[in-house]
Design an enzyme around this catalytic site. Structure first.
Site, PDB file in Angstrom:
ATOM      1  CB  SER A  40      57.142  42.797 111.280  1.00 15.77           C
ATOM      2  OG  SER A  40      58.311  43.021 110.671  1.00 15.77           O
ATOM      3  CG  HIS A  84      59.843  30.702 105.878  1.00 17.62           C
ATOM      4  ND1 HIS A  84      60.953  31.634 105.759  1.00 17.62           N
ATOM      5  CD2 HIS A  84      59.048  31.190 106.654  1.00 17.62           C
ATOM      6  CE1 HIS A  84      60.682  32.647 106.674  1.00 17.62           C
ATOM      7  NE2 HIS A  84      59.503  32.376 107.236  1.00 17.62           N
ATOM      8  CE  LYS A 109      61.308  33.539 111.057  1.00 19.17           C
ATOM      9  NZ  LYS A 109      61.551  34.807 110.103  1.00 19.17           N
ATOM     10  CD  GLU A 119      63.868  33.351 107.550  1.00 19.09           C
ATOM     11  OE1 GLU A 119      63.665  32.479 108.428  1.00 19.09           O
ATOM     12  OE2 GLU A 119      63.334  34.776 107.858  1.00 19.09           O
ATOM     13  CG  ASN A 161      59.181  30.066 111.528  1.00 23.16           C
ATOM     14  OD1 ASN A 161      59.868  29.271 112.099  1.00 23.16           O
ATOM     15  ND2 ASN A 161      59.501  30.368 110.287  1.00 23.16           N
ATOM     16  N   GLY A 167      61.039  40.245 109.857  1.00 24.53           N
ATOM     17  CA  GLY A 167      62.023  40.567 110.659  1.00 24.53           C
ATOM     18  C   GLY A 167      62.534  42.114 110.514  1.00 24.53           C
ATOM     19  CD  GLU A 189      56.032  34.312 106.734  1.00 28.98           C
ATOM     20  OE1 GLU A 189      55.964  34.386 107.707  1.00 28.98           O
ATOM     21  OE2 GLU A 189      56.984  33.853 106.287  1.00 28.98           O
TER      22      GLU A 189
HETATM   23  P1  13P Z   1      58.794  37.966 112.008  1.00 27.77           P
HETATM   24  O1  13P Z   1      57.625  37.738 112.949  1.00 27.77           O
HETATM   25  O2  13P Z   1      60.033  37.851 112.801  1.00 27.77           O
HETATM   26  O3  13P Z   1      58.866  39.063 111.171  1.00 27.77           O
HETATM   27  O4  13P Z   1      58.928  36.421 110.920  1.00 27.77           O
HETATM   28  C1  13P Z   1      57.945  36.295 110.173  1.00 27.77           C
HETATM   29  C2  13P Z   1      58.122  35.025 109.597  1.00 27.77           C
HETATM   30  O5  13P Z   1      58.844  34.879 108.643  1.00 27.77           O
HETATM   31  C3  13P Z   1      57.421  33.866 110.082  1.00 27.77           C
HETATM   32  O6  13P Z   1      57.429  32.870 109.358  1.00 27.77           O
END
Ligand code: 13P
Length: 251
Positions: free
Chosen positions: A213, A95, A12, A97, A10, A175, A169
């Protein structure tokens, strides 16, 4: 039960330009290990078509990061699932976010999921608890509630459920450099599958990914975890070699 294994990157809101997205996609193709782990990248919407062109004919698939809950109409900025034909084979839905920034609740996530599946897309549905919920010991109840609400449109439609993958997740692990433990992810995956069964869907047959992560250095925790069939990778998916190493760990 052997389930298909899948690793999705992903991206982002990265990388900064379409040209860099295409270059990253080409690098991911070069670093892709042989094997039967399905691998996909989810670039920003503006780069989807160019990235799809760059990976066409390779083993790297293209997903989008989100879709709209309606199929057409006056929805400025929206992208309908049906518009992705020939560009993306799947989409991420729900997701954390997007839930946080665009106000998606479980009702909207369920509608997005239904639209995507009806359009023939594969879906990675994201669920996971907040830090406060984690500390309060509510992980399993939160995940069960989200899954039950989000898959409601699929209820007992086992054929359509074949297009579904769930990514666990935990929000506190995204992150932060603080991934969950294998035991925590396994317990969440077990609850996800139990909830799917309750909805008349194949719990045992549905792949569950871990996200939060994941790095090449830490991926073994999850590639060897009971009930975890792959990863949804953020930051580390922007480095082609590292992403390839993460895919290799699930082979
Ligand atoms: P990170 O791997 O940067 O922690 O992000 C995970 C994520 O949100 C994947 O959708």
């Amino acid at each position: 039960m052997t389930r298909p294994r899948l690793v999705v990157g992903n991206w982002k809101m990265n990388p900064p330009t379409i040209a860099e997205a295409v270059a990253l996609a080409r690098a991911v193709v070069s670093a892709a290990p042989a094997g039967d782990v399905t691998m996909a990248v989810a670039p920003p919407a503006v780069a989807l078509a160019m990235v799809a062109e760059a990976v066409r004919g390779t083993r790297v698939l293209v997903y989008t990061q989100d879709v709209h809950w309606e199929d057409k109409g006056a929805y400025t900025g929206g992208i309908a699932a049906s518009m992705l034909a020939g560009v993306a084979v799947g989409t991420i839905v729900g997701h954390s976010e997007v839930r946080r920034d665009l106000g998606d609740d479980d009702i909207r996530v369920a509608r997005k999921l239904a639209r995507a599946i009806a359009a023939g897309l594969r879906v990675v549905l994201c669920v996971g608890e907040s830090e406060a919920q984690h500390l309060a010991g509510e992980t399993e109840s939160v995940v069960a509630r989200q899954v039950a609400a989000d898959v409601a449109p699929l209820r007992a439609n086992r054929e359509r459920a074949a297009q579904l993958v769930i990514a666990y997740e935990p929000i506190w692990a995204i992150g932060t450099g603080r991934p969950a433990t294998a035991a925590h992810a396994t317990a969440a995956a077990r609850m996800i599958r139990r909830t799917l069964e309750t909805a008349g869907l194949p719990g045992d047959g549905t792949p569950v990914l871990y996200g939060g992560s994941v790095t090449a250095a830490g991926v073994r925790e999850f590639s060897t975890a009971d009930g975890i069939d792959g990863a949804l990778v953020g930051g580390a998916s922007l480095k082609a070699e590292e992403f390839g190493a993460i895919v290799r760990a699930f082979a």
